[in-house]
Structures are given as structure tokens and as C-alpha cells.
Design a protein around this motif. Structure first.
Motif, PDB file in Angstrom:
ATOM      1  N   VAL A  41       0.818  -1.220   0.000  1.00 31.43           N
ATOM      2  CA  VAL A  41       0.000   0.000   0.000  1.00 31.43           C
ATOM      3  C   VAL A  41       0.845   1.260   0.000  1.00 31.43           C
ATOM      4  CG1 VAL A  41      -1.950  -1.144   1.127  1.00 31.43           C
ATOM      5  CG2 VAL A  41      -0.227   0.020   2.538  1.00 31.43           C
ATOM      6  N   GLU A  42       2.129   1.124   0.306  1.00 29.28           N
ATOM      7  CA  GLU A  42       3.031   2.280   0.297  1.00 29.28           C
ATOM      8  C   GLU A  42       3.807   2.402  -1.012  1.00 29.28           C
ATOM      9  OE1 GLU A  42       5.452   1.662   3.724  1.00 29.28           O
ATOM     10  OE2 GLU A  42       3.914   2.350   5.147  1.00 29.28           O
ATOM     11  N   THR A  43       3.528   1.521  -1.977  1.00 37.54           N
ATOM     12  CA  THR A  43       4.281   1.477  -3.227  1.00 37.54           C
ATOM     13  C   THR A  43       3.371   1.837  -4.393  1.00 37.54           C
ATOM     14  OG1 THR A  43       5.693  -0.263  -2.293  1.00 37.54           O
ATOM     15  CG2 THR A  43       5.784   0.064  -4.678  1.00 37.54           C
TER      16      THR A  43
ATOM     17  N   TYR B 282     -12.498   4.939   4.518  1.00 31.14           N
ATOM     18  CA  TYR B 282     -11.332   5.727   4.101  1.00 31.14           C
ATOM     19  C   TYR B 282     -11.291   5.974   2.597  1.00 31.14           C
ATOM     20  CZ  TYR B 282      -9.730   5.014   8.845  1.00 31.14           C
ATOM     21  OH  TYR B 282      -9.648   5.015  10.223  1.00 31.14           O
ATOM     22  N   ASP B 283     -12.354   5.590   1.906  1.00 31.14           N
ATOM     23  CA  ASP B 283     -12.468   5.804   0.465  1.00 31.14           C
ATOM     24  C   ASP B 283     -11.243   5.242  -0.267  1.00 31.14           C
ATOM     25  OD1 ASP B 283     -13.804   6.615  -1.819  1.00 31.14           O
ATOM     26  OD2 ASP B 283     -12.905   8.622  -1.807  1.00 31.14           O
ATOM     27  N   ALA B 284     -10.840   4.061   0.126  1.00 27.94           N
ATOM     28  CA  ALA B 284      -9.689   3.408  -0.503  1.00 27.94           C
ATOM     29  C   ALA B 284     -10.119   2.755  -1.815  1.00 27.94           C
ATOM     30  CB  ALA B 284      -9.104   2.358   0.433  1.00 27.94           C
ATOM     31  N   PRO B 285      -9.271   2.769  -2.825  1.00 29.21           N
ATOM     32  CA  PRO B 285      -9.611   2.104  -4.089  1.00 29.21           C
ATOM     33  C   PRO B 285      -9.626   0.585  -3.907  1.00 29.21           C
ATOM     34  CG  PRO B 285      -7.345   2.856  -4.137  1.00 29.21           C
ATOM     35  CD  PRO B 285      -7.932   3.387  -2.862  1.00 29.21           C
TER      36      PRO B 285
ATOM     37  N   ALA C 236      -3.119   4.640   3.501  1.00 28.71           N
ATOM     38  CA  ALA C 236      -1.969   4.607   2.594  1.00 28.71           C
ATOM     39  C   ALA C 236      -2.386   4.138   1.207  1.00 28.71           C
ATOM     40  CB  ALA C 236      -0.881   3.692   3.157  1.00 28.71           C
ATOM     41  N   ALA C 237      -3.273   3.146   1.149  1.00 27.48           N
ATOM     42  CA  ALA C 237      -3.774   2.666  -0.142  1.00 27.48           C
ATOM     43  C   ALA C 237      -4.498   3.785  -0.885  1.00 27.48           C
ATOM     44  CB  ALA C 237      -4.700   1.470   0.061  1.00 27.48           C
TER      45      ALA C 237
ATOM     46  N   ASN D 180      -5.430  -2.501   8.441  1.00 23.64           N
ATOM     47  CA  ASN D 180      -5.916  -1.579   9.456  1.00 23.64           C
ATOM     48  C   ASN D 180      -6.134  -0.200   8.845  1.00 23.64           C
ATOM     49  OD1 ASN D 180      -3.338  -0.387   9.238  1.00 23.64           O
ATOM     50  ND2 ASN D 180      -2.544  -1.578  10.968  1.00 23.64           N
ATOM     51  N   HIS D 181      -6.497   0.762   9.682  1.00 22.25           N
ATOM     52  CA  HIS D 181      -6.823   2.083   9.165  1.00 22.25           C
ATOM     53  C   HIS D 181      -5.611   2.781   8.548  1.00 22.25           C
ATOM     54  CE1 HIS D 181      -5.136   2.975  13.119  1.00 22.25           C
ATOM     55  NE2 HIS D 181      -5.002   4.236  12.748  1.00 22.25           N
TER      56      HIS D 181
END
Length: 228
Positions: free
Chosen positions: A91-93, A156-159, A116-117, A110-111
Motif C-alpha cells: 500500500v506504500e508502493t 477511508y475511500d480506498a480504491p 496509505a492505499a 488496518n486504518h
């Protein structure tokens, strides 16, 4: 809508997957291990076939090198999670398109990872395969994990992308069936459909980025422009 599949190295099994996916109404399939098929296998299909590669390692340093090599060779770069270290690395890449199976084995999200995603545009895979093909306590745990992932993605509105994790034509499920399964678990059918469609949107974006006309976001090579 698209389904992401893992294919045996023989072309016959891929033919069956493509034909079944087309019958089910999919617009395309993402081949998670396209490097295992002959180069021409993805061409001239009744539906879109997207070449992808899946990086599998427990070492973030090894993964980092593999991502760099794979990015220029494949339309989609996936990384299989399943541990806190690999999930966090993924998620950090930014160069990773999808973190697959993040809740598998010892994995968790986790959150911090969800945020990060969202920041780095890494899609989290919501894989329905464990619910479709497991029984008893393993199926209960798969349901709990999927619900947790859904709640984090929403908050978190993550893709995200959605898949049934098929590895043969027999494991494919029609989009409407996956939507129905999702609704049984509290995942809106439209949300599941959007996750299936996201594979195709992601492939389209990356193909455009890899095209000769693309220079950088917002800048493309003009009709009469040449390299200097």
C-alpha cells in the motif's frame, strides 16, 4: 466488468476460461500470471484479455526489485499479501496496482494501511473466493475478514477491486451471482459491480500511460510532435 483469473500453462484451460467469461457477460479477464502463457495467448479473444503478473514473496526488498522489473513488462502489477509486512509494503508502493489477498494467511488491513492505499492509489482486492469455496469455520473467518475490509474501504475511500479468485472455468461466477453473494454479506450489489469494473478501468489507464502518446499526466505527444 472484469474477472481476475489464475491460469494453468496450457492454452486449452485459458480458452475455456475466456469462453465461459464471455458467456457470463464479462467484458474481459485479467490474467494474474500472464507470463506463464505463450505470448500470443492473449491476442484475438472474444473479450479483452489483460496481461498481469503477481509478485509473491515474503521479503519487501525482493518485492521492490520485482516490482521495478515487472512494471515495464505488464499492464497490471499485482502483489499477493498475506502478512502485515507485505501488506504495508504494497500500500506504500505507487507502482503496485493491486494488493491481492490482503486478509489471507496472517494478513490484516488496518486504518493506517487503508489510508496509505488511498493516498498511493493501490487497489485492495476484496476476494470472494474464500466464501464461495470454503465451508465451516474457514468460511466464517473469510466472511468476517471481507466485511472488515469492506468497512475500511468505505470509511477511508480506498480504491478496490472485486474478484472470485477463479483458477479454472469451473470457478468462474457471473457478475450477478457475485453481486447476490455480496448482498447476502451486507455488500451492496452496485459496490461489487464497481469493484469488478475497476479492473478494466485500471487496465485502460495503464495501457494509455504505456502508450507512445503519453508523456506525463495532462501532457500527451501531439500529432506532429517528434522526439528531440
Amino acid at each position: 466488468m472484469y474477472e481476475a483469473v489464475t491460469i494453468d500453462s496450457d492454452g486449452a484451460s485459458f480458452d475455456l476460461v475466456v469462453d465461459r467469461a464471455a458467456t457470463f457477460g464479462y467484458d474481459g479477464v485479467v490474467v494474474r500470471n500472464a507470463e506463464s502463457l505463450p505470448e500470443s495467448s492473449l491476442d484475438d479473444r472474444p473479450i479483452d484479455a489483460v496481461d498481469a503478473t503477481t509478485i509473491r514473496t515474503a521479503d519487501p526488498q525482493v518485492a521492490s526489485g520485482a516490482v521495478g522489473n515487472a512494471r515495464s513488462d505488464h499492464t497490471l502489477v499485482l502483489l499477493e499479501g498475506g502478512s502485515p509486512e507485505m501488506n504495508r509494503f504494497a500500500v506504500e508502493t505507487e507502482k503496485i496496482d493491486v494488493l491481492t489477498r490482503p486478509m489471507g494467511r496472517d494478513g490484516d488491513v488496518n486504518h493506517v494501511m487503508a489510508k496509505a492505499a488511498a493516498t498511493n492509489g493501490v487497489r485492495l482486492e476484496c476476494n470472494l473466493g474464500g466464501i464461495l469455496r470454503r465451508t465451516g469455520g474457514r468460511r466464517v473467518r473469510a466472511i468476517q475478514s471481507l466485511r472488515k475490509l469492506y468497512e475500511l474501504v468505505e470509511y477511508y475511500d480506498a480504491p478496490y477491486v472485486v474478484s472470485a479468485g477463479a483458477s479454472s472455468h469451473l470457478e468462474l461466477r457471473a457478475p450477478r451471482d457475485l453481486c447476490a453473494v455480496g448482498e447476502q454479506l451486507g455488500l451492496p450489489g452496485e459496490w461489487v459491480s464497481e469493484g469488478l469494473a475497476e479492473w478494466g478501468r485500471l487496465a485502460s489507464r495503464n495501457r494509455h500511460v504505456r502508450s507512445e502518446s503519453f508523456i506525463e499526466p495532462g501532457v500527451e505527444r501531439g500529432r506532429y510532435e517528434t522526439d528531440r
